[in-house]
Design a protein around this motif. Structure first.
Motif, PDB file in Angstrom:
ATOM      1  N   TYR A  97      34.054  36.195   2.097  1.00 46.08           N
ATOM      2  CA  TYR A  97      34.565  37.211   1.176  1.00 46.08           C
ATOM      3  C   TYR A  97      34.352  38.608   1.739  1.00 46.08           C
ATOM      4  N   ARG A  98      35.310  39.488   1.428  1.00 43.60           N
ATOM      5  CA  ARG A  98      35.144  40.908   1.748  1.00 43.60           C
ATOM      6  C   ARG A  98      34.453  41.585   0.587  1.00 43.60           C
ATOM      7  N   ASP A  99      33.768  42.702   0.862  1.00 47.55           N
ATOM      8  CA  ASP A  99      33.007  43.383  -0.185  1.00 47.55           C
ATOM      9  C   ASP A  99      33.889  43.925  -1.296  1.00 47.55           C
ATOM     10  N   ASP A 100      35.160  44.255  -0.978  1.00 48.94           N
ATOM     11  CA  ASP A 100      36.021  44.908  -1.960  1.00 48.94           C
ATOM     12  C   ASP A 100      37.040  43.970  -2.577  1.00 48.94           C
ATOM     13  N   SER A 101      36.845  42.675  -2.423  1.00 53.74           N
ATOM     14  CA  SER A 101      37.835  41.742  -2.959  1.00 53.74           C
ATOM     15  C   SER A 101      37.169  40.423  -3.305  1.00 53.74           C
ATOM     16  N   ARG A 102      37.709  39.759  -4.350  1.00 56.30           N
ATOM     17  CA  ARG A 102      37.225  38.429  -4.688  1.00 56.30           C
ATOM     18  C   ARG A 102      38.056  37.351  -3.988  1.00 56.30           C
ATOM     19  N   LYS A 103      39.099  37.759  -3.275  1.00 53.40           N
ATOM     20  CA  LYS A 103      39.940  36.780  -2.611  1.00 53.40           C
ATOM     21  C   LYS A 103      39.309  36.397  -1.274  1.00 53.40           C
ATOM     22  N   PRO A 104      39.023  35.127  -1.066  1.00 55.55           N
ATOM     23  CA  PRO A 104      38.341  34.721   0.157  1.00 55.55           C
ATOM     24  C   PRO A 104      39.290  34.634   1.348  1.00 55.55           C
ATOM     25  N   GLU A 105      38.734  34.830   2.513  1.00 56.94           N
ATOM     26  CA  GLU A 105      39.433  34.504   3.744  1.00 56.94           C
ATOM     27  C   GLU A 105      39.075  33.060   4.049  1.00 56.94           C
ATOM     28  N   VAL A 106      40.067  32.203   3.985  1.00 58.75           N
ATOM     29  CA  VAL A 106      39.805  30.770   4.002  1.00 58.75           C
ATOM     30  C   VAL A 106      39.876  30.215   5.420  1.00 58.75           C
ATOM     31  N   SER A 107      38.890  29.414   5.743  1.00 61.11           N
ATOM     32  CA  SER A 107      38.961  28.584   6.941  1.00 61.11           C
ATOM     33  C   SER A 107      38.583  27.172   6.518  1.00 61.11           C
ATOM     34  N   TYR A 108      39.131  26.195   7.192  1.00 50.60           N
ATOM     35  CA  TYR A 108      38.878  24.819   6.804  1.00 50.60           C
ATOM     36  C   TYR A 108      37.534  24.347   7.343  1.00 50.60           C
ATOM     37  N   GLY A 109      36.857  23.533   6.523  1.00 51.61           N
ATOM     38  CA  GLY A 109      35.560  22.998   6.917  1.00 51.61           C
ATOM     39  C   GLY A 109      35.687  21.596   7.474  1.00 51.61           C
ATOM     40  N   ASP A 110      34.571  21.094   7.980  1.00 54.27           N
ATOM     41  CA  ASP A 110      34.578  19.781   8.612  1.00 54.27           C
ATOM     42  C   ASP A 110      33.747  18.741   7.861  1.00 54.27           C
ATOM     43  N   THR A 111      32.911  19.198   6.932  1.00 55.90           N
ATOM     44  CA  THR A 111      32.022  18.249   6.245  1.00 55.90           C
ATOM     45  C   THR A 111      32.066  18.472   4.742  1.00 55.90           C
TER      46      THR A 111
END
Length: 468
Positions: A97-111
């Motif tokens: 997350y960025r400090d000025d937004s609730r919208k996450p920068e998404v990356s896919y996880g592996d587990t």
């Protein structure tokens, strides 16, 4: 695990689990469905997570011949209808997350463990791996379920800094589940309340509606007020805390408002069992007295709140518009707030039929909600007074029913329409026709049906004086 096993054995879930396993991917029921099943609550929505990437998920679903649609492909989510069951399947995620937004920068996880630890609360960080039926709990979620506790998987500070909306979700779950918020989580809500300002009004509105839809929203609302969160988006509620009411010295308007909300919900359930929660009614019950702080006056040793109904209706419109409620909801809630005092006094001096007709006319489509709100607004500890008000309202509802049956009260209108008024008076369209219509409406309200011929005669008499 009995309820979870029943879900896992259902045809849609079993077919999905087998298809993902055959393709070499992990697959699990995750979050709310697992939590609710473990609590013995009904499970209405099925959320799944998988190691498969969205394009792989799409291929598996296509091979199954299921209907699919994107609900958030950018966030790794694909929805599908499998044997009549609507499901959402999301790829394991890791978010920044960025400090000025609730919208996450998404990356896919592996587990699955990495996916769960990023979730809002431990009780939602649970997964049932399928088809092997293995429960994954990375942060003590089962322990918190047993303790009736809401806490975050990692530090509350990091969780609420990343996504401030989670603070409102904590209040919602406190009401929905009857859980307590862990002390460190509660302290973080106080510390990071200002972070809520980066959240869109629409998202806050949606969380407020979900909270009000609980069987008892009061614990969650108290949490919002006590932590300072309500001050960020509903300051009128916080302002009620120190406002003494006009019934005496034993309670403040804030506690009265929460009681009215609880009583309105109870009456709503009695009168409309099985129906969806009535957002308009619940907003009106919670906010019906928000005009009191602005109108409080100390007069002759007492407290008065003259015209708080009118002031409150204006405040309701302003606040609900700021929260991006639709125009219909804004209008209906404001109307109920404006009318919520109209009944009081009926028990002291019974209304004429004319006054009853006006009450129905002014309430319009909100009459049933006004019935519930007015009854719920009686919170006095004086049993005799409470019984007198209850009997009085029983009487007014009876009279409304009797008049409605005799006069089609729900559609009160003059006995002559605009075209007939113009024909009788021999005038073209214009302001005079409007004034004539209002006059005939007053006659109808005062006297009930008098018949078209008598109405025409009264119209001619009125016009002679009006045009003299």
């Amino acid at each position: 695990m009995a309820d979870l096993r029943a879900i896992a054995d259902s045809r849609p879930v079993r077919e999905l689990a087998e298809a993902f396993a055959a393709a070499g991917h992990e697959f699990a029921i995750v979050g709310g469905p697992v939590r609710d099943a473990l609590l013995g609550r009904s499970v209405t929505d099925l959320d799944f997570t998988t190691s498969a990437r969205p394009e792989q998920t799409q291929r598996i679903l296509d091979d199954l011949g299921t209907q699919t649609w994107d609900v958030g492909r950018d966030f790794g989510t694909i929805a599908a209808k499998v044997h009549g069951e609507t499901v959402e399947i999301t790829t394991y995620r890791a978010e920044v997350y960025r400090d000025d937004s609730r919208k996450p920068e998404v990356s896919y996880g592996d587990t699955i463990e990495g996916d769960l630890v990023r979730r809002d609360f431990t009780i939602n960080a649970l997964a049932l791996m399928l088809p092997e039926m293995r429960l994954v709990d990375v942060s003590g979620g089962v322990e918190d379920l047993l303790a009736g506790r809401i806490s975050t998987p990692g530090s509350a500070e990091a969780s609420f800094t990343d996504d401030p909306l989670r603070m409102l979700r904590a209040a919602r779950f406190a009401s929905q589940l009857g859980f307590d918020v862990a002390s460190e989580t509660r302290e973080a809500m106080v510390e990071f309340a200002e972070r809520l300002d980066i959240i869109s009004a629409e998202r806050i509105r949606d969380e407020l509606v979900k909270l009000l839809s609980a069987a008892d929203p009061a614990p969650g609302l108290r949490l919002l007020v006590d932590t300072g969160l309500a001050e960020r988006f509903l300051p009128e509620l916080t302002a009620l805390v120190a406002t003494q009411d006009d019934h005496g010295r034993h309670k403040d308007v804030y506690e009265h408002s929460l009681t009215v909300l609880q009583q309105a919900i109870a009456l709503e359930g009695e009168r409309h069992p099985g129906e969806a929660p009535d957002t308009v009614l619940r907003l009106a019950a919670l906010l019906h007295d928000i005009g009191k702080p602005a109108t409080r006056r100390f007069e002759r040793g007492g407290v008065t709140f003259h015209h708080h109904d009118i002031v409150g209706a204006k405040l309701v419109k302003k606040r609900l518009r700021a929260l991006r409620f639709d125009n219909s909801t804004v209008k209906r809630v404001a109307r109920l707030v404006e009318l919520h005092l109209r009944f009081f006094g009926y028990s002291d001096q019974q209304w004429t039929d004319s006054a009853v007709r006006r009450y129905v006319r002014d309430a319009g489509e909100e009459l049933e909600r006004l019935h519930i709100l007015t009854r719920a607004d009686v919170t006095t500890r004086n049993r005799r007074k409470a019984e007198r008000l209850e009997h009085a309202y029983d009487d007014i509802e009876r009279r409304i029913d009797e008049l409605a049956e005799a006069e089609e009260l729900a559609a009160v209108r003059p006995e002559l329409d605009g075209e007939r008024i113009m024909a009788v008076l021999g005038v073209p369209p214009g302001p005079l026709v409007g004034r004539a219509y209002k006059y005939l409406l007053e006659v109808r309200l005062d006297e009930g049906p008098i018949g078209p011929e008598a109405a025409e005669e009264r119209l001619r008499e009125w016009a002679a004086k009006e045009l003299a």
